[in-house]
Motif scaffolding. Structure first.
Motif, PDB file in Angstrom:
ATOM      1  N   THR A  49     -41.047 -35.841  -1.727  1.00 29.43           N
ATOM      2  CA  THR A  49     -40.426 -36.367  -3.022  1.00 29.43           C
ATOM      3  C   THR A  49     -39.394 -35.627  -3.538  1.00 29.43           C
ATOM      4  N   ILE A  50     -38.621 -36.305  -4.130  1.00 30.87           N
ATOM      5  CA  ILE A  50     -37.384 -35.358  -4.937  1.00 30.87           C
ATOM      6  C   ILE A  50     -38.252 -34.790  -6.302  1.00 30.87           C
ATOM      7  N   ASP A  51     -38.037 -33.192  -6.451  1.00 30.21           N
ATOM      8  CA  ASP A  51     -38.980 -32.763  -7.574  1.00 30.21           C
ATOM      9  C   ASP A  51     -38.240 -33.037  -8.896  1.00 30.21           C
ATOM     10  N   SER A  52     -38.905 -33.031  -9.730  1.00 27.72           N
ATOM     11  CA  SER A  52     -38.564 -32.904 -11.352  1.00 27.72           C
ATOM     12  C   SER A  52     -37.347 -32.331 -11.674  1.00 27.72           C
ATOM     13  N   GLU A  53     -37.263 -31.124 -11.131  1.00 24.91           N
ATOM     14  CA  GLU A  53     -36.042 -30.079 -11.609  1.00 24.91           C
ATOM     15  C   GLU A  53     -34.889 -30.798 -10.960  1.00 24.91           C
ATOM     16  N   ALA A  54     -34.885 -31.176  -9.630  1.00 28.47           N
ATOM     17  CA  ALA A  54     -33.795 -31.809  -9.011  1.00 28.47           C
ATOM     18  C   ALA A  54     -33.365 -32.940  -9.624  1.00 28.47           C
ATOM     19  N   MET A  55     -34.397 -33.889 -10.049  1.00 28.59           N
ATOM     20  CA  MET A  55     -34.132 -35.246 -10.704  1.00 28.59           C
ATOM     21  C   MET A  55     -33.304 -34.963 -11.928  1.00 28.59           C
ATOM     22  N   GLU A  56     -33.592 -33.958 -12.750  1.00 28.57           N
ATOM     23  CA  GLU A  56     -33.121 -33.898 -14.108  1.00 28.57           C
ATOM     24  C   GLU A  56     -31.689 -33.380 -13.787  1.00 28.57           C
ATOM     25  N   MET A  57     -31.645 -32.642 -12.716  1.00 30.36           N
ATOM     26  CA  MET A  57     -29.835 -31.980 -12.502  1.00 30.36           C
ATOM     27  C   MET A  57     -29.093 -33.239 -12.000  1.00 30.36           C
ATOM     28  N   ALA A  58     -29.851 -34.160 -11.188  1.00 28.22           N
ATOM     29  CA  ALA A  58     -29.062 -35.150 -10.548  1.00 28.22           C
ATOM     30  C   ALA A  58     -28.694 -36.033 -11.813  1.00 28.22           C
ATOM     31  N   ASP A  93     -36.342 -44.301  -7.420  1.00 32.00           N
ATOM     32  CA  ASP A  93     -36.267 -44.078  -9.235  1.00 32.00           C
ATOM     33  C   ASP A  93     -34.804 -43.092  -9.572  1.00 32.00           C
ATOM     34  N   LEU A  94     -34.164 -42.602  -8.462  1.00 33.63           N
ATOM     35  CA  LEU A  94     -33.169 -42.176  -8.656  1.00 33.63           C
ATOM     36  C   LEU A  94     -31.913 -43.238  -8.696  1.00 33.63           C
ATOM     37  N   ILE A  95     -32.240 -44.179  -7.733  1.00 40.38           N
ATOM     38  CA  ILE A  95     -31.343 -45.194  -7.627  1.00 40.38           C
ATOM     39  C   ILE A  95     -31.165 -46.008  -9.008  1.00 40.38           C
ATOM     40  N   ARG A  96     -32.479 -46.143  -9.432  1.00 39.23           N
ATOM     41  CA  ARG A  96     -32.413 -46.984 -10.700  1.00 39.23           C
ATOM     42  C   ARG A  96     -31.801 -46.201 -11.819  1.00 39.23           C
ATOM     43  N   MET A  97     -32.072 -44.954 -11.874  1.00 36.45           N
ATOM     44  CA  MET A  97     -31.457 -44.043 -12.952  1.00 36.45           C
ATOM     45  C   MET A  97     -29.978 -44.005 -12.836  1.00 36.45           C
ATOM     46  N   ALA A  98     -29.350 -44.169 -11.443  1.00 33.59           N
ATOM     47  CA  ALA A  98     -27.856 -44.034 -11.547  1.00 33.59           C
ATOM     48  C   ALA A  98     -27.317 -45.331 -11.953  1.00 33.59           C
TER      49      ALA A  98
END
Length: 497
Positions: A49-58, A93-98
């Protein structure tokens, strides 16, 4: 600057980048370029998975990029995501966030990544014939390119952020070899170059330029021999922070991936059978632009397009560069195409230094040629353009380093003749079009002849004659002035040039 403003947001496995382009469709200029090393792919090998820190930076990066795109009034926005988002269990999840931030994400497949990388290299190096290696954080794409087209391509889960586990075990090179062999890529690049794409490999080349004291610090077109790859593989693990810090423009965020990038490069080169490497400044993002072009647009020479745009922006007379090239071309009839396109580009850039302090015009002309953001050109070509511009601005050989280190004496002599012909044309015409339309220059059995219509003989004079004689001396030919109508010669003054 012509053309619409296009933004590409590239959500990669190691970095997230926004690049905004504007200018001629064949080779738009970069207006803005920013990256965030979010490391989306760093936890994939373990957690999947993409970790939470990377997700926040993204999230923070995409929020900023979306706001910048709106502020810059971009006409066309394209957001793409690659291996990390494709492979992560929480990539959706990242796609939805974008998308909540107004960015509609295209999830590229490995094949689409490879296709875009191959087209990107072809857009910058139209004659490229070899293998494109696009190394990202999550994957490695290999693409066979030749004759202006993309052929076979493949994607491997060998991105730099996934290599640590593989490298920690013995027999790393043999494991990589087996992966490529099983995919049918053994020997595919026999005797051909590997075109390097991706931040880690470009950073490796940047280190090599510094380490070997190469005289031109331009990444695009830089050829890194296999022997240098092997040397860096031995040297990098023992290098300290101070050594890396001394490398100009090396991102500190890339340093942790350099050893893995070097080991992977060293492992795949003998399997592919490649003869060496060449760095490409263009890759996936430029390939996405290139694939939208019409066949006629795609066929344009990227060097000439970029030089014409630069000349149009900075020169006094927009049409002058192409006209200069047509006017001096008869002097160089029969020269190879690889030279004539350099001559054309030099003509297009010949008037870009006019606003500079006269004491520094030569220096600026050389700088423009050597370090301009050009593609479709190698170090030799940059040096020849620099010599031509230097000569056109009044400099004489020997030219300053690194020009004589990058091109041979004959190439420099050829470029000097181009520059002197440009210098003559500019003095004759005053930089405007009319006189060049009504005059001509050519080689004849008797040497070099400058031809005027009867009504234009007043355009001749001491300054023109001096420059004509200097050109003749560079070509090793006598010169004369003739009349276009009756071709009867007019004597050239015997004043010293």
């Amino acid at each position: 600057m012509e053309g619409k403003r296009t933004a590409i947001v590239d959500i990669g496995s190691n970095s997230i980048r926004l690049v905004v382009y504007q200018g001629p469709p064949r080779l738009p200029a970069i207006l803005f370029n920013e990256k965030v090393l979010a490391g989306l792919g760093r936890s994939l090998a373990g957690a999947g998975t993409i970790d939470s820190e990377a997700m926040e930076m993204a999230s923070a990066a995409l929020r900023r990029f979306g706001a910048l795109i709106r502020e810059m009034d971009c006409d066309d926005v394209r957001t793409v995501a690659t291996a990390a988002v494709r492979d992560a269990a929480n990539g959706a999840d990242l796609i939805r966030m974008a998308e909540t931030l107004g960015l509609s994400v295209e999830l590229l497949s490995g094949a689409q990544e490879a296709q875009a990388a191959g087209l990107g290299v072809l857009s910058a190096i139209p004659e490229a014939d070899g293998i494109v290696g696009d190394l990202g954080g999550g994957s490695l794409e290999l693409v066979r390119i030749a004759e202006g087209r993309v052929h076979e391509h493949v994607s491997f889960p060998l991105g730099v952020l996934r290599l640590e586990e593989l490298r920690s075990k013995s027999g790393f090179a043999r494991r990589v070899e087996r992966i490529l062999e099983e995919a049918g890529w053994s020997g595919v690049g026999r005797g051909k170059p590997l075109y390097l794409v991706g931040g880690s490999w470009r950073s490796l080349a940047r280190v090599d330029i510094h380490d070997r004291h190469y005289p031109l610090s331009v990444l695009h077109g830089y050829a890194m021999p296999i022997s240098r790859v092997d040397l860096l593989r031995r040297k990098l693990p023992t290098a300290d922070k101070a050594w890396f810090k001394a490398v100009p423009n090396l991102s500190t965020g890339r340093v942790p991936t350099l050893c893995a990038a070097a080991d992977l490069l060293g492992a795949i080169l003998p399997v592919l059978g490649c003869s060496g490497t060449i760095v490409s400044a263009f890759g996936l993002r430029e390939g996405l632009l290139y694939e939208r072009l019409s066949p006629a647009e795609a066929a344009l020479d990227p060097l000439v397009v970029a030089a014409r745009d630069e000349g149009g922006q900075l020169g006094r007379f927009a049409e002058h560069g192409d006209l200069l090239n047509r006017w001096i071309a008869p002097l160089f009839d029969g020269e190879p195409e690889r030279n004539s396109r350099l001559r054309h580009a030099a003509c297009l850039l010949a008037d870009t230094s006019w606003r500079a302090n006269p004491e520094f015009r030569v220096e600026l002309g050389i700088e423009t040629a050597l370090h301009g953001n050009w593609v479709g050109i190698d170090a030799r070509g940059r040096a020849m353009m620099a010599a031509a511009l230097a000569a056109s601005l009044g400099a004489q050989p020997p030219y300053p380093a690194p020009i004589p280190l990058l091109a041979g004496p004959q190439d420099i002599a050829t470029a000097t003749a181009w520059g002197l012909a440009i210098r003559l044309a500019q003095r004759l015409s005053g930089g405007v079009a009319g006189p060049l339309h009504r005059t001509g220059i050519c080689r004849t059995i008797g040497g070099v002849e400058l031809m005027f219509e009867d009504g234009d003989l007043a355009l001749s004079g001491e300054a023109v004659e001096k420059r004509l004689k200097a050109l003749g001396a560079a070509l090793g030919l006598p010169v004369r002035i003739g009349r276009r109508q009756d071709q009867s010669p007019a004597p050239v003054s015997r004043r010293t040039a």
